[in-house]
Design a protein around this motif. Sequence first.
Motif, short mmCIF file in Angstrom:
data_model
loop_
_atom_site.label_atom_id
_atom_site.label_comp_id
_atom_site.label_asym_id
_atom_site.label_seq_id
_atom_site.Cartn_x
_atom_site.Cartn_y
_atom_site.Cartn_z
N UNK A 154 0.82 -1.20 0.00
CA UNK A 154 0.00 0.00 0.00
C UNK A 154 0.86 1.26 0.00
N UNK A 155 2.03 1.20 0.60
CA UNK A 155 2.94 2.35 0.54
C UNK A 155 3.46 2.54 -0.89
N UNK A 156 3.68 1.43 -1.60
CA UNK A 156 4.06 1.52 -3.01
C UNK A 156 2.93 2.15 -3.84
N UNK A 157 1.70 1.75 -3.53
CA UNK A 157 0.56 2.31 -4.25
C UNK A 157 0.40 3.80 -3.97
N UNK A 158 0.83 4.22 -2.80
CA UNK A 158 0.78 5.65 -2.45
C UNK A 158 1.62 6.47 -3.43
N UNK A 159 2.71 5.89 -3.93
CA UNK A 159 3.54 6.62 -4.89
C UNK A 159 2.78 6.86 -6.19
N UNK A 160 1.89 5.96 -6.54
CA UNK A 160 1.09 6.11 -7.76
C UNK A 160 -0.13 7.00 -7.54
#
Length: 204
Positions: A154-160
Amino acid sequence: MALDDWEQAIAKLPHDACIVGVDEVGRGPLAGDVVAAAAVLDRNDPIDGLADSKKLTAKRRELLSEQLHLRAKAVALGRASPEEIDELNILQASLLAMWRAVDALGVNPDLVLVDGRQLPRWNYRSIAVIKGDSRVQQIAAASIVAKVERDRYMCEQHQRWPMYGFDAHKGYPTAAHLSALKTHGVSPLHRRSFAPVRAIIGGH
């Protein structure tokens, strides 16, 4: 004190039996995958501090997850996408993620212990254990690995999709998340079958 079913089952197995613990994380969020983990512990190399992932700090979970990947006999992950959640419903998608996690282990389990009340459809000897993440070491291990993986994801998705704040709430329906949904609309990561998301799509 009488032993529970799962304790009796373990007691009857040889010391070197392959006992798998399974748990999932992410049924409640409005966005993102549901993630499951499966773990086989090494009885000759116990890892101290395993507990329900929800009762551990993020730093402690990270440390334990690292130890599990290094020292457990086997650890694997499975997941189901928002599209699969919308198609199947969250319960069935969670069971699918669990099935995928155990399948990814590449082992032939003697016993599979699953957190909760329901079991995936498989041919393994298995027992559902209510509150298993706080009662069974193998399930606690799986809960930690699954939680750490989903939080990272979810932290990776935050970048998107930084406008939704996924790094903070991990997709759960917080006031900030609901406000962001109303402001920015629905992303491809959101679960369209969940009522708050469905309401935004419907213009309510």
